[in-house]
Design an enzyme around this catalytic site. Sequence first.
Site, PDB file in Angstrom:
ATOM      1  N   SER A   1       8.145   3.483   0.175  1.00 18.54           N
ATOM      2  CA  SER A   1       7.035   2.841  -0.514  1.00 18.54           C
ATOM      3  C   SER A   1       6.972   3.268  -1.976  1.00 18.54           C
ATOM      4  O   SER A   1       6.822   2.439  -2.885  1.00 18.54           O
ATOM      5  CB  SER A   1       5.720   3.180   0.195  1.00 18.54           C
ATOM      6  OG  SER A   1       4.629   2.557  -0.446  1.00 18.54           O
TER       7      SER A   1
ATOM      8  N   SER B   1       0.850  -1.192   0.000  1.00 18.32           N
ATOM      9  CA  SER B   1       0.000   0.000   0.000  1.00 18.32           C
ATOM     10  C   SER B   1       0.883   1.239   0.000  1.00 18.32           C
ATOM     11  O   SER B   1       1.924   1.263   0.667  1.00 18.32           O
ATOM     12  CB  SER B   1      -0.905   0.003   1.240  1.00 18.32           C
ATOM     13  OG  SER B   1      -1.779   1.101   1.215  1.00 18.32           O
ATOM     14  N   GLU B   2       0.453   2.269  -0.756  1.00 18.11           N
ATOM     15  CA  GLU B   2       1.297   3.460  -0.918  1.00 18.11           C
ATOM     16  C   GLU B   2       1.700   4.096   0.403  1.00 18.11           C
ATOM     17  O   GLU B   2       2.733   4.746   0.502  1.00 18.11           O
ATOM     18  CB  GLU B   2       0.588   4.541  -1.745  1.00 18.11           C
ATOM     19  CG  GLU B   2       0.353   4.193  -3.189  1.00 18.11           C
ATOM     20  CD  GLU B   2      -1.090   3.848  -3.439  1.00 18.11           C
ATOM     21  OE1 GLU B   2      -1.724   4.528  -4.251  1.00 18.11           O
ATOM     22  OE2 GLU B   2      -1.582   2.893  -2.802  1.00 18.11           O
ATOM     23  N   ASN B   3       0.875   3.953   1.448  1.00 13.26           N
ATOM     24  CA  ASN B   3       1.188   4.586   2.722  1.00 13.26           C
ATOM     25  C   ASN B   3       2.238   3.814   3.521  1.00 13.26           C
ATOM     26  O   ASN B   3       2.553   4.186   4.641  1.00 13.26           O
ATOM     27  CB  ASN B   3      -0.072   4.797   3.552  1.00 13.26           C
ATOM     28  CG  ASN B   3      -0.813   3.507   3.849  1.00 13.26           C
ATOM     29  OD1 ASN B   3      -0.859   2.606   3.028  1.00 13.26           O
ATOM     30  ND2 ASN B   3      -1.407   3.414   5.023  1.00 13.26           N
TER      31      ASN B   3
END
Length: 204
Positions: free
Chosen positions: A81, A39-41
């Site tokens: 990320s 996930s990007e976070n």
Amino acid sequence: MAARVAADIPEGWVVNLGIGLPTLVADHVPPDREVIFQSENGVIAMGPAPLPGEEDPWLINAGKQMVTLRPGGSFVSQADSFALIRGGRLDLAVLGAFEVAENGDLANWALASNEKAPAVGGAMDLAAGARRVWVLMEHTTKDGTPRLVRRCRYPLTAPRCVSRVYTDLAVIDVTAEGFLVREMVAGLSRESLQSRTDAPLRFA
């Protein structure tokens, strides 16, 4: 639809799930199949949605939905990320879309300021950085307007990046010759599918 996408993800792939329908894909991968969801976070090895009563409000995906962590999972900074994304480390990105063109152009910008993720978010990075981009979306809008089109009418997120589309009606590959239908829902005719699609369809 999400289960159909999950069935096609091979063992060992590193996959990013976009906001919206794609986040449901993680719920349908069998626990004994190793797929690493990113996930990007900064969540690495994200698991399915938590069971009722087992939610952790500090463990969320990029869409601010609560998720779980698979064994061996970890957290990294958002910079790290996006280094994974931009460095070509993702085998697949599963994204939502407003439109996909027959040449693979992707349009999935959020249009209003009250959207959960206004503007384009990380989709440009994902569309450019992932080795493959699959789109998961409804085949038409609520008023019946086709989302599979000859040319996108919305601003492009990225050109010629989509290789496969999963809708509520069909599984469709994007090829050099345009859209190629691999599967259709039971009971749907080719003529009916074509009438809901702006671009011409070929059938496998």
